[in-house]
Design an enzyme around this catalytic site. Structure first.
Site, mmCIF file in Angstrom:
data_model
loop_
_atom_site.group_PDB
_atom_site.id
_atom_site.type_symbol
_atom_site.label_atom_id
_atom_site.label_comp_id
_atom_site.label_asym_id
_atom_site.label_seq_id
_atom_site.Cartn_x
_atom_site.Cartn_y
_atom_site.Cartn_z
ATOM 1 N N ASP B 72 0.844 -1.183 0.000
ATOM 2 C CA ASP B 72 0.000 0.000 0.000
ATOM 3 C C ASP B 72 0.890 1.248 0.000
ATOM 4 O OD1 ASP B 72 -2.018 1.790 0.244
ATOM 5 O OD2 ASP B 72 -2.928 0.876 2.003
ATOM 6 N N ASP B 73 0.868 1.995 -1.093
ATOM 7 C CA ASP B 73 1.662 3.235 -1.188
ATOM 8 C C ASP B 73 3.164 2.995 -1.261
ATOM 9 O OD1 ASP B 73 -0.833 4.371 -0.829
ATOM 10 O OD2 ASP B 73 -0.343 5.455 1.005
ATOM 11 N N CYS B 113 -5.933 4.051 -3.382
ATOM 12 C CA CYS B 113 -6.195 2.682 -2.916
ATOM 13 C C CYS B 113 -7.372 1.945 -3.533
ATOM 14 C CB CYS B 113 -6.444 2.702 -1.404
ATOM 15 S SG CYS B 113 -5.002 3.095 -0.440
ATOM 16 N N ARG B 117 -7.322 -1.209 -6.232
ATOM 17 C CA ARG B 117 -7.619 -2.581 -5.818
ATOM 18 C C ARG B 117 -8.781 -3.164 -6.609
ATOM 19 N NH1 ARG B 117 -4.899 -3.120 -0.603
ATOM 20 N NH2 ARG B 117 -3.494 -1.334 -0.773
ATOM 21 N N LYS B 181 -5.349 -5.942 3.725
ATOM 22 C CA LYS B 181 -6.288 -4.832 3.524
ATOM 23 C C LYS B 181 -7.208 -5.068 2.333
ATOM 24 C CE LYS B 181 -6.027 -0.032 1.895
ATOM 25 N NZ LYS B 181 -5.274 1.210 1.936
ATOM 26 N N HIS B 183 -10.471 -2.991 1.555
ATOM 27 C CA HIS B 183 -10.761 -1.620 1.107
ATOM 28 C C HIS B 183 -11.624 -1.517 -0.155
ATOM 29 C CE1 HIS B 183 -9.171 2.785 1.387
ATOM 30 N NE2 HIS B 183 -10.443 2.643 1.737
ATOM 31 N N SER B 206 -7.981 1.258 5.219
ATOM 32 C CA SER B 206 -6.619 1.733 5.484
ATOM 33 C C SER B 206 -6.339 1.844 6.975
ATOM 34 C CB SER B 206 -6.411 3.108 4.837
ATOM 35 O OG SER B 206 -6.516 3.011 3.447
ATOM 36 N N HIS B 261 1.640 2.480 3.964
ATOM 37 C CA HIS B 261 0.656 3.555 4.148
ATOM 38 C C HIS B 261 0.839 4.145 5.550
ATOM 39 C CE1 HIS B 261 -3.271 5.488 4.558
ATOM 40 N NE2 HIS B 261 -3.564 5.208 3.300
ATOM 41 N N ASP B 313 -0.169 -0.635 -4.823
ATOM 42 C CA ASP B 313 -1.453 -0.124 -5.325
ATOM 43 C C ASP B 313 -1.364 1.283 -5.924
ATOM 44 O OD1 ASP B 313 -1.066 1.230 -2.949
ATOM 45 O OD2 ASP B 313 -3.161 1.090 -2.324
ATOM 46 N N ASN B 314 -0.279 1.990 -5.624
ATOM 47 C CA ASN B 314 -0.059 3.337 -6.219
ATOM 48 C C ASN B 314 1.294 3.837 -5.743
ATOM 49 O OD1 ASN B 314 -2.692 3.980 -4.019
ATOM 50 N ND2 ASN B 314 -0.643 4.715 -3.530
ATOM 51 N N LYS B 329 1.620 9.714 -5.097
ATOM 52 C CA LYS B 329 0.260 9.198 -4.945
ATOM 53 C C LYS B 329 -0.777 10.284 -5.216
ATOM 54 C CE LYS B 329 -2.813 7.371 -1.299
ATOM 55 N NZ LYS B 329 -2.884 6.798 0.062
#
Lengths: 488, 488
Positions: B72-73, B113, B117, B181, B183, B206, B261, B313-314, B329
């Protein structure tokens, strides 16, 4: 009928209330817009006059000619030799770099136009110099709005008591000329000719502000809207003419181009020449202009005796290359404030060097003072330090710390290796959200030697550096709070 | 007295008007918040059931085990081998890269996010999959505010009619487990177990959203507030246990970590280990976790027969390294969407390769379909394409174009060399302004081969590419307008 009358009474009451509120609001706006305007400090104006007169009466030995080229929004990566994929070619600037010195860690005093220029011209950080924010044309809606938000006396022009580079050089016997963008106020007593320029040709603010006219001294010469395709032609002709006319005297030329600030324009023959598109065309035409200036200096026999400096007022805006750094114009991350810097002076600067000592635009005035062996003003603090030794022979930065301001807020302080960012918001929003707000962050310490992209907070690993820089940060805040303008 | 009575009438009128307006506003808010909620498309739910049953009854030959690791991130530059200044070390991920294939031009389906996803899980771009925006905890103020702004029926969970990777794999005979996660909605019928996971352990959104609890299937197992220092420990144990328990069956593990994240936490023994600070500690603990997963696969004799994929994811948020690219992001510049991608599968992927073919997270589901020789659904469009040939043996991208969405807006389209950005606003504001607005820009064409930093618009030099990509951009917009969800 009773209901109608009831409603009617309520409607009239509402209307009259709204009118009353509007009236109060209009009075407030009027007071903010038309209230007492920015005032100069007459005592300091007198002290400045004494200082300049003392310089003049000491009849100092002049140094080399000085040509200071300041681009607008040119990025760290926009100069040919260091550009990506050879999309840009800037042979004339590259030749100056090859025959001169490049500072790879040079910073603008602020991440936007006006305060950066105020810092460069005065050797003082913009809040110190009394002009921390971008200014807009007099009488414009934006200017009025600034007054509403910040008060009618918010600084909209460089205060007359500030001492500028051209004033010092003029007092030292230089012919002083400016070509290009001023952007430190468009009313007296804060026009270029009020601040030491014998002659001025150019725009009073950015090329996206209206009306965009070109002035010769205090008169409009090219009326708005200026054909910006010819802007570089106008500026180059003025710059070369100034050099030709002053070739027998020591001279100072401040050549502050409006480009590559948006909107971009280029002369038709240059259009479509650079693989980097219109932005590249503009950069390449600017390089042509440097070529003509260098040729003119050479023809006049003055190239060896002229210190040519090329730099930019902040990082790139929407287009343009910030180099491999974080952020763009507007931020105190390196992408907003680290800018190209090249100095060329064959008589005194050994060629082909790259120096990594950190420096800032505020250093130019102190550097000139050292160059001419002139005393600094005693009644006020300068933030810059002379980088003449660095330019001549390399060596360490004269600064223990550099301070990164946006508007009147201190965001970061650095030493040669580390950058400390105080607890502050960092903008976040997505492309599709209409606005981005600031999200509060803790203090960060970037290790610029190992992390020039400012990706990792390493304060836990460098507690001594963190402490030293936090202390410097807080001391600077306190110092500015106690005596913002640095009067002694 | 008459004046007092006049004033009194006006005051009561004003108060009653304000009350009336507030009442109307409250009714509007109530209607937006409590109005008809998001509805699933029952016909499509039935079609999905038919499709999955057809797969199941065809008894397909299972392929390798699959472990999909989604960070994540995590930024493009956050993986050790490519990180700046060796500030980070990720030996386990590096080893997978050395023994597998790296895609250097891999993109998340969205710069934030939830939609990213949704794209990865469904093989469809997020607006197509019906979940274009980030979602917030049910009952939170932010969620209510979303409903006020976007309507009570705005999508806040992945629609039940969407076909997901775990559903396909479950139908194909895989044991399916998720750790981490989700989300994509925190209410039925859009929970992980509703979408094909036999088992689930993790967070529903998150780690900065509240209440942050960990669920086992549909029950809270670790109550909020979770001690996030132990998050990686929890997740690693669950992931390795899932592998051990399913080592004899083909299995699919979706390991979607909440880190890096914000807020960052790490187990005490890791704290202070990475020169990249806490962010680095977290990345390095994640790498430990990969190491344990690889060890577990090896002990179970399954490493050679498992396709391990690692991606993000980014791009990175406030800290973390986007690599030498523009933005972070939230933006559809490369720094927001280009992410690390490593695939490891000794039985089928020749080691130590870097492939430059462009690809996107939406390609994972089609890749799995090809891997298992399964038909795609016939009643709906997939946006992704199988990249199995690229992973196995290199070669060109299966895509003529990749589309960059943020929320429901198409911002850019690219082919292997060029990226076309449609006319749209780009955020600008300074560090000290409270918010940044969007400043309209013209269309831009970036030559990513020569200008990966997206600094120069070169559309004038590549009119054919400009035309081709503009046409693709407009066709995509029209296509999505005509049949957003891609139903056939």
């Amino acid at each position: 009928m009773r209901i109608l009358s009831f409603l009617w009474r309520r409607i009239t009451a509402l209307v009259s209330t709204v009118v009353l509120l509007l009236l109060v609001f209009a009075l407030f706006i009027g007071w903010r817009v038309l209230g007492p305007a920015q005032q100069d400090n007459e005592e300091r104006v007198a002290a400045k006059r004494d200082y300049l007169e003392a310089i003049a009466s000491a009849k100092p030995v002049p140094g080399p000619n000085i040509v200071l080229v300041l681009y607008d929004d040119m990025g760290y990566g926009d100069i040919g030799a260091g550009s990506q994929g050879n999309l840009l070619t800037t042979p004339h600037i590259d030749a100056l770099a090859a025959n001169g010195v490049t500072l790879s860690d040079f910073h603008s005093p602020a991440p936007v136009c006006t305060p950066s220029r105020a810092g460069i011209m005065t050797g003082r950080l913009a809040p110190r110099a009394g002009l921390p924010n971008v200014v807009f044309p007099s009488g414009s809606f934006t200017e009025a709005w600034f007054k509403v938000l910040l008060g009618s006396d918010t600084p909209l022009r460089l205060p007359a008591e500030e001492i500028t580079l051209p004033e010092v050089l003029k007092a030292a016997g230089y012919a002083t000329g400016m070509v290009g963008k001023w952007h430190m106020g468009d009313v007296s007593p804060s026009l270029p000719n009020d601040f030491g320029f014998d002659s001025y040709f150019g725009a009073r603010y950015s090329n996206d502000m209206k009306p965009f006219a070109l002035y010769r001294n205090n008169e409009v010469e090219v009326e708005a809207p200026v054909d910006q395709e010819r802007l570089t032609e106008y500026y180059t002709r003025e710059a070369t003419t100034f050099i030709e006319e002053n070739a027998n005297a020591p001279f100072f030329l401040y050549y502050a181009h409006n480009f590559p600030h948006d909107p971009l324009h280029v002369r038709p023959e240059r259009l479509g020449q650079s693989p980097a598109g219109l932005y590249g065309d503009v950069i390449e035409e600017l390089d042509d202009s440097i070529g003509e200036i260098v040729d003119t200096l050479e023809r006049a026999g003055q190239l060896d005796n002229t210190l040519v400096v090329i730099t930019s007022d902040n990082g790139p805006w929407f287009l343009g290359d910030a180099g491999d750094q974080r952020g763009n114009k507007g931020t105190t991350f390196e992408g907003g404030m680290r800018v190209p810097f090249i100095a060329h002076w064959p008589q005194a600067i050994a060629p082909g060097r790259v120096e990594t000592a950190m420096a800032m635009g505020t250093d130019l005035l102190p550097t000139v003072l050292e160059l001419l062996n002139l005393p600094g003003p005693q009644d006020r603090v300068l933030d810059g330090r002379s980088i003449l030794p660095v330019l001549r022979a390399g060596g360490p930065s004269p600064h223990e710390f550099l301070y990164y301001y946006d508007s009147s807020t201190l965001f970061a302080v650095r030493d040669q290796r580390f950058k400390y960012r105080g607890p502050a918001g960092v903008k976040y929003g997505t492309d599709s959200t209409p606005v981005s707000g600031s999200i509060p962050q803790k203090e960060w310490l970037f290790d610029l030697d190992n992390d020039p992209r400012e990706a990792y907070d390493t304060i836990v690993h460098h507690p001594e550096a963190g402490k030293r820089l936090r202390r410097a940060f807080e001391a600077k805040q306190k110092d500015m709070e106690d005596n913002l303008r640095g009067w002694r």
